[in-house]
Design a protein around this motif. Structure first.
Motif, short mmCIF file in Angstrom:
data_model
loop_
_atom_site.label_atom_id
_atom_site.label_comp_id
_atom_site.label_asym_id
_atom_site.label_seq_id
_atom_site.Cartn_x
_atom_site.Cartn_y
_atom_site.Cartn_z
N PRO A 177 0.78 -0.96 0.07
CA PRO A 177 -0.11 0.30 -0.34
C PRO A 177 0.96 1.18 0.21
N CYS A 178 0.39 2.47 -0.90
CA CYS A 178 0.64 3.53 -0.79
C CYS A 178 0.74 4.38 0.87
N HIS A 179 1.35 5.28 0.82
CA HIS A 179 1.35 6.17 2.07
C HIS A 179 1.04 7.45 1.82
N GLY A 180 1.34 8.07 3.27
CA GLY A 180 0.89 9.72 2.95
C GLY A 180 0.07 10.83 2.23
N ILE A 181 0.15 11.90 2.17
CA ILE A 181 -0.98 12.66 1.60
C ILE A 181 -0.77 12.66 -0.53
N LEU A 182 0.27 12.24 -0.50
CA LEU A 182 -0.10 12.31 -1.56
C LEU A 182 0.06 10.55 -2.08
N ARG A 183 0.47 9.80 -1.63
CA ARG A 183 0.16 8.27 -1.56
C ARG A 183 0.96 7.82 -2.53
N SER A 184 2.44 7.77 -1.97
CA SER A 184 3.38 7.38 -1.89
C SER A 184 4.07 6.48 -2.27
N PRO A 185 4.64 5.62 -3.48
CA PRO A 185 5.38 4.14 -3.42
C PRO A 185 6.31 3.99 -2.01
N PRO A 186 5.94 2.83 -1.22
CA PRO A 186 6.42 2.75 0.11
C PRO A 186 8.03 2.37 0.20
N SER A 187 9.11 2.91 0.02
CA SER A 187 10.18 2.24 0.24
C SER A 187 9.90 0.92 1.53
N SER A 188 11.08 -0.37 1.40
CA SER A 188 10.84 -1.36 2.15
C SER A 188 11.69 -2.26 1.66
N PHE A 189 11.43 -3.28 3.49
CA PHE A 189 12.55 -4.20 3.30
C PHE A 189 12.19 -5.47 3.80
N ALA A 190 12.68 -6.77 3.77
CA ALA A 190 12.33 -7.77 4.50
C ALA A 190 13.32 -8.36 5.98
N LYS A 191 12.27 -8.61 6.90
CA LYS A 191 13.36 -9.63 7.75
C LYS A 191 13.42 -11.07 7.66
N VAL A 192 13.44 -11.81 7.74
CA VAL A 192 13.65 -13.46 7.85
C VAL A 192 13.76 -13.72 8.91
N THR A 193 13.35 -14.55 8.97
CA THR A 193 13.64 -15.16 11.24
C THR A 193 12.83 -17.07 11.44
#
Length: 387
Positions: free
Chosen positions: A37-53
């Motif tokens: 999902p996008c975020h913020g008022i401008l609906r910007s694409p997110p910067s993301s990473f994954a953590k594996v446990t």
């Protein structure tokens, strides 16, 4: 003591030990997400990473010894986390995780997807956690499992078998691109020298159509129409699963500093064997043409390979390509010749007409991981009248 020693070295004991070793295999875990999902008022694409446990082994709910306290019988262990991909709703992380798996056992792990703002000591916001079991993924089609995230989006967990004989082999390479800035198709995007990223993808080993997995992504080279990326090293299993003739896709991406995200400048298809052949003095292929797209015949630049080697880390020496045979029944010369036309491009040659891609059926999209969302809305307002 003598009898115990003889028993330990008996053929039956050795056969049992060998059988236990045969039940253990090494797997490579790849992770990517889609529709975050996008975020913020401008609906910007997110910067993301994954953590594996790893969350240990779980008892079966239907087993005679199942209870709430025995669900997890081992401590959690963090396997690691991926790199951060900026401004992308469909991130394909290149970081992989090795798993030593014993057939018949239960091995659970969790994948937590986080949104990153690129700041130190930031409060991480999670899109959700997906829990998977290795045996369940191996039993799924294409060894891939799809899980929905509570906050929106899906995560794909894909397992690949690792050939132990290739575990010490790495590919060390360096690429340089020469981008044609006068092309009309690029004028609107490249009014100034671009910041360029180099990316390598491999054909999915169990897919017969256009499914590609990103295996390497470079750091950007700033303000250059002739970017020369740093020397990189990638495990041979991660790069091509030890198959020197597996199709690879080389891609140049335009990196946007302010808004983030990447735009494709051009790409080409080749194989590791063809790339290695560019280092031979007698080879007719000294580079690869960069096309606007694989289906297009518009050349937007060219790739050159200043250096590429296959290194055996155990022996600390370069491995010659002659030590690896083609994965087909043909002889070496005819097989290599038959694979030259689809993938390798001589930069001095004029491209031929492209063949139109085959049309995909509905089942092809489903088999390659596409999702089908279905929604029903009912209008109960009075505008419908008595109907």
């Amino acid at each position: 003591l003598i009898m115990a020693s003889d028993s330990a070295n008996s053929p039956g004991k050795q056969a049992e030990t060998q059988e236990d070793e045969n039940l253990i295999t090494r797997l490579l875990l790849r992770i990517h997400a889609a529709n975050l999902p996008c975020h913020g008022i401008l609906r910007s694409p997110p910067s993301s990473f994954a953590k594996v446990t790893s969350i240990g082994r779980r008892a079966s709910r239907s087993g005679p010894h199942y209870n709430d306290d025995s669900r997890i019988s081992a401590a959690t262990v963090v396997w690691g986390q991926t790199e951060i991909i900026s401004k992308n709703r469909h991130p394909q992380w290149t970081t992989t995780f090795e798993i030593d798996y014993e057939y018949g056992s239960e091995c659970y792990f969790s994948v937590n997807i986080y949104r990153s703002n690129g700041k130190e000591n930031e409060d991480l916001i999670s899109f959700g956690t997906a829990t998977c079991e290795v045996g369940d993924i191996l039993g799924s089609k294409n060894h891939t499992k799809v899980k929905r995230l509570p906050q929106g989006g899906v995560v794909f967990c894909r397992l690949e078998p690792v050939n132990i004989s290739n575990e010490n082999l790495i590919a060390r390479f360096q690429f340089q691109a020469f981008i044609n800035s006068s092309r009309k198709a690029l004028v609107s995007k490249l009014k100034a020298p671009p910041d360029s990223i180099f990316q390598i993808s491999k054909r999915h080993p169990k897919s017969h159509r256009h499914t590609w997995l990103v295996v390497y992504r470079s750091s950007p080279v700033n303000d250059s129409f002739e970017p020369r990326w740093d020397v990189a090293e990638v495990d041979l299993e991660a790069l091509c699963n030890g198959d020197f003739d597996r199709p690879l896709r080389l891609c140049v991406l335009l990196h946007k500093r302010k808004r983030g995200g990447n735009i494709r400048i051009g790409e080409c298809e080749t194989t590791l064997r063809m790339i290695l052949n560019t280092q031979r003095s007698e080879s007719p292929v000294n580079g690869f043409s960069i096309f606007k797209s694989i289906e297009s015949q518009e050349i937007v630049g060219r790739f050159e390979v200043p250096m590429i080697q296959v290194i055996d880390l155990k022996l600390e020496e370069e491995v010659m390509i002659e030590n690896f045979q083609l994965n087909c029944a043909e002889d070496n010369d005819s097989a290599l010749s038959s694979r030259t036309n689809p993938f390798a491009f001589d930069i001095s040659a004029t491209p031929t007409d492209a063949t139109s891609p085959a049309e995909s059926s509905f089942s092809d999209y489903i088999d390659n991981g596409w999702l089908l969302d279905f929604m029903i809305a009912i209008d109960f307002t009075s505008s419908n009248g008595t109907h």
